[in-house]
Design a protein around this motif. Structure first.
Motif, PDB file in Angstrom:
ATOM      1  N   HIS A 171      13.628 -29.753   6.732  1.00 25.71           N
ATOM      2  CA  HIS A 171      12.635 -29.915   7.802  1.00 25.71           C
ATOM      3  C   HIS A 171      13.256 -29.496   9.127  1.00 25.71           C
ATOM      4  N   SER A 173      13.159 -31.080  11.737  1.00 26.17           N
ATOM      5  CA  SER A 173      13.733 -32.246  12.440  1.00 26.17           C
ATOM      6  C   SER A 173      15.257 -32.167  12.450  1.00 26.17           C
ATOM      7  N   ARG A 204      12.397 -26.742   0.188  1.00 23.54           N
ATOM      8  CA  ARG A 204      12.375 -28.001  -0.578  1.00 23.54           C
ATOM      9  C   ARG A 204      12.294 -27.695  -2.060  1.00 23.54           C
ATOM     10  N   GLU A 206      10.540 -28.245  -4.691  1.00 23.62           N
ATOM     11  CA  GLU A 206       9.171 -28.757  -4.729  1.00 23.62           C
ATOM     12  C   GLU A 206       8.383 -28.084  -5.854  1.00 23.62           C
ATOM     13  N   GLU A 213       4.797 -25.029  -1.092  1.00 22.89           N
ATOM     14  CA  GLU A 213       5.733 -23.948  -1.404  1.00 22.89           C
ATOM     15  C   GLU A 213       7.143 -24.516  -1.375  1.00 22.89           C
ATOM     16  N   GLN A 218       7.862 -24.756   9.502  1.00 26.32           N
ATOM     17  CA  GLN A 218       7.402 -25.856  10.350  1.00 26.32           C
ATOM     18  C   GLN A 218       7.699 -25.498  11.802  1.00 26.32           C
ATOM     19  N   GLU A 289      -2.666 -32.659   5.372  1.00 22.97           N
ATOM     20  CA  GLU A 289      -1.570 -33.201   6.193  1.00 22.97           C
ATOM     21  C   GLU A 289      -0.978 -32.060   6.984  1.00 22.97           C
TER      22      GLU A 289
HETATM   23  C1  FA5 Z   1       8.562 -33.860   7.878  1.00 18.50           C
HETATM   24  O1  FA5 Z   1       9.074 -32.825   7.456  1.00 18.50           O
HETATM   25  C2  FA5 Z   1       9.032 -34.510   9.120  1.00 18.50           C
HETATM   26  N1  FA5 Z   1      10.280 -33.967   9.516  1.00 18.50           N
HETATM   27  C3  FA5 Z   1       7.961 -34.319  10.189  1.00 18.50           C
HETATM   28  C4  FA5 Z   1       8.113 -35.189  11.407  1.00 18.50           C
HETATM   29  C5  FA5 Z   1       8.703 -34.660  12.522  1.00 18.50           C
HETATM   30  C6  FA5 Z   1       7.641 -36.499  11.391  1.00 18.50           C
HETATM   31  C7  FA5 Z   1       8.842 -35.445  13.652  1.00 18.50           C
HETATM   32  C8  FA5 Z   1       7.749 -37.269  12.506  1.00 18.50           C
HETATM   33  C9  FA5 Z   1       8.348 -36.763  13.630  1.00 18.50           C
HETATM   34  P1  FA5 Z   1       6.682 -33.827   6.062  1.00 18.50           P
HETATM   35  O2  FA5 Z   1       7.559 -33.846   4.898  1.00 18.50           O
HETATM   36  O3  FA5 Z   1       5.403 -34.568   5.920  1.00 18.50           O
HETATM   37  O4  FA5 Z   1       7.411 -34.383   7.370  1.00 18.50           O
HETATM   38  O5  FA5 Z   1       6.341 -32.312   6.451  1.00 18.50           O
HETATM   39  C10 FA5 Z   1       5.699 -31.991   7.647  1.00 18.50           C
HETATM   40  C11 FA5 Z   1       4.603 -30.965   7.411  1.00 18.50           C
HETATM   41  O6  FA5 Z   1       5.205 -29.828   6.810  1.00 18.50           O
HETATM   42  C12 FA5 Z   1       3.544 -31.410   6.403  1.00 18.50           C
HETATM   43  O7  FA5 Z   1       2.507 -32.131   7.019  1.00 18.50           O
HETATM   44  C13 FA5 Z   1       3.040 -30.086   5.885  1.00 18.50           C
HETATM   45  O8  FA5 Z   1       2.105 -29.528   6.768  1.00 18.50           O
HETATM   46  C14 FA5 Z   1       4.309 -29.261   5.895  1.00 18.50           C
HETATM   47  N2  FA5 Z   1       4.927 -29.260   4.569  1.00 18.50           N
HETATM   48  C15 FA5 Z   1       5.707 -30.187   3.997  1.00 18.50           C
HETATM   49  N3  FA5 Z   1       6.086 -29.822   2.757  1.00 18.50           N
HETATM   50  C16 FA5 Z   1       5.520 -28.626   2.540  1.00 18.50           C
HETATM   51  C17 FA5 Z   1       5.535 -27.723   1.442  1.00 18.50           C
HETATM   52  N4  FA5 Z   1       6.218 -27.943   0.330  1.00 18.50           N
HETATM   53  N5  FA5 Z   1       4.830 -26.568   1.555  1.00 18.50           N
HETATM   54  C18 FA5 Z   1       4.145 -26.307   2.692  1.00 18.50           C
HETATM   55  N6  FA5 Z   1       4.100 -27.097   3.759  1.00 18.50           N
HETATM   56  C19 FA5 Z   1       4.777 -28.257   3.702  1.00 18.50           C
END
Ligand code: FA5
Length: 354
Positions: A171, A173, A204, A206, A213, A218, A289
């Motif tokens: 991520h 982050s 990831r 995943e 994906e 992000q 999401e």
């Molecule tokens: C995070 O990755 C956190 N780092 C986000 C965050 C940042 C939270 C700052 C709070 C503060 P998450 O795993 O939900 O959260 O991923 C964030 C977004 O990335 C998801 O809502 C989605 O839009 C996208 N995302 C996550 N996994 C995938 C994936 N495998 N394929 C495509 N998009 C994805």
């Protein structure tokens, strides 16, 4: 018979004049000399000629055959020479240092949406930062309040390199700590709020489907200053979405758990592919999401060298992690996330910059 031969000579002359290459010449030769060709047909007719005229007509047909054969040989010689000359000239004309002629490329939809967002955030005073794709465990997890063996790690299984402690960032982050370190001094000494977005490729381990994906993008954003609250967070999220979609979008904010924010939220948008009815792009929920967010956890600020308690530097901040690839799906009406990584030029070249 004489008239017939005369007609065939004329036909031959007309067709030979049109021949431009050895392949067509061979086709013409076969139409005269093959078993089912015109010469064979003439020979068959010779059988029907009265015996006293056979010799004369036989000689005429043989003379005709010889004439055609000589003309074919001559035409073939000339054509072969011309084709060889052409091949040599073309080879000389080819310059491998010249750029290839192509119909003109187009930007990948992720690049387009990323640039659009960068402009939006720049206009709101954010710096745009870049960060590594290979990171260490500390930046990806520990500096984000996710110690070893914390269950939150399960949600972000990624790819680990052979080099100890190196992994592909799961991520954006993972860059938070670096950004806080970079701008923390200006915050403290010049009262310059930290406002930064940092887009990047994430990885990831995943299971892939229409909205997941293993490689996706992000865009992370943080803002840190005195008195930053959830209202600031909601304001920036709303402004960003209305700029990107240029119309009203239905969103919902619900509680979400991330160890690096407190409180944490999930910001979902109503699926623009199905209008909220449910489809594979939104896993049939009608919602996607898109942008988890929240107030940065005091531990994370501390790890980033940001004072949270000592007067007069009681800083707070918000962070968000926008799913750039999913945003591109919604913006461009792309039903399946796999399109982005398939390198299908027909699909990807349809998107043009505004
Ligand atoms: C995070 O990755 C956190 N780092 C986000 C965050 C940042 C939270 C700052 C709070 C503060 P998450 O795993 O939900 O959260 O991923 C964030 C977004 O990335 C998801 O809502 C989605 O839009 C996208 N995302 C996550 N996994 C995938 C994936 N495998 N394929 C495509 N998009 C994805």
């Amino acid at each position: 018979m004489k008239t017939k031969i005369q007609e065939l000579k004329q036909k031959f002359n007309i067709e030979l004049a049109d021949v431009r290459d050895t392949k067509t010449l061979e086709e013409l030769r076969l139409s005269f000399f093959s078993k089912k060709g015109y010469i064979s047909a003439l020979m068959k007719e010779l059988g029907k000629v009265p015996a006293e005229q056979k010799k004369e007509f036989g000689q005429i047909i043989n003379g005709f055959k010889q004439e055609l054969s000589d003309r074919f040989d001559e035409a073939r010689r000339e054509l072969v020479e011309r084709e060889e000359e052409l091949a040599v000239n073309c080879a000389e004309a080819y310059d491998e240092s010249m750029p290839t002629v192509n119909p003109g490329g187009s930007y990948h939809p992720i690049t387009l949406i990323q640039r659009e967002l960068e402009d939006i955030f720049r206009s709101m005073g954010f710096d745009v930062e870049d960060y590594n794709e290979i990171v260490d465990d500390y930046h990806c997890f520990e500096a984000l309040n996710i110690p070893k063996f914390h269950p939150a790690r399960d949600m972000q299984d990624t790819y680990y390199l052979d080099t100890p402690n190196q992994l592909l960032k799961s991520h954006t982050s993972a860059a938070q700590n670096h950004i806080m370190m970079k701008y923390g001094r200006a915050l403290k000494e010049q009262n310059r709020p930290i406002r930064a977005v940092f887009p990047g490729r994430c990885f990831r381990n995943e299971a892939i489907d229409a909205c997941h994906e293993n490689t996706f993008f992000q865009m992370e954003g943080i803002m840190i200053d005195k008195d930053i609250s959830i209202s600031n967070l909601i304001y920036f999220m709303k402004t960003m979405l209305s700029e990107v979609f240029e119309r009203d979008i239905t969103v919902r904010l619900r509680p979400g758990f991330f160890p690096f924010v407190e409180p944490g939220f999930e910001l979902d948008i109503q699926c623009l592919i199905c209008g909220g009815d449910g489809c594979p792009s939104c896993k049939n929920s009608g919602w996607l999401e898109l942008c988890p967010c929240g107030m940065i956890h005091p531990n994370v600020l501390k790890y980033g060298g940001i004072n949270t308690e000592e007067e007069p530097y009681q800083y707070t901040g918000f962070a968000f992690g926008l799913g750039l690839t999913r945003l591109a799906m919604m913006k461009y009406g792309i039903k399946d996330i796999r399109v982005f990584n398939e390198a299908d030029l027909n699909a990807l070249s349809q998107f043009v910059s505004k």
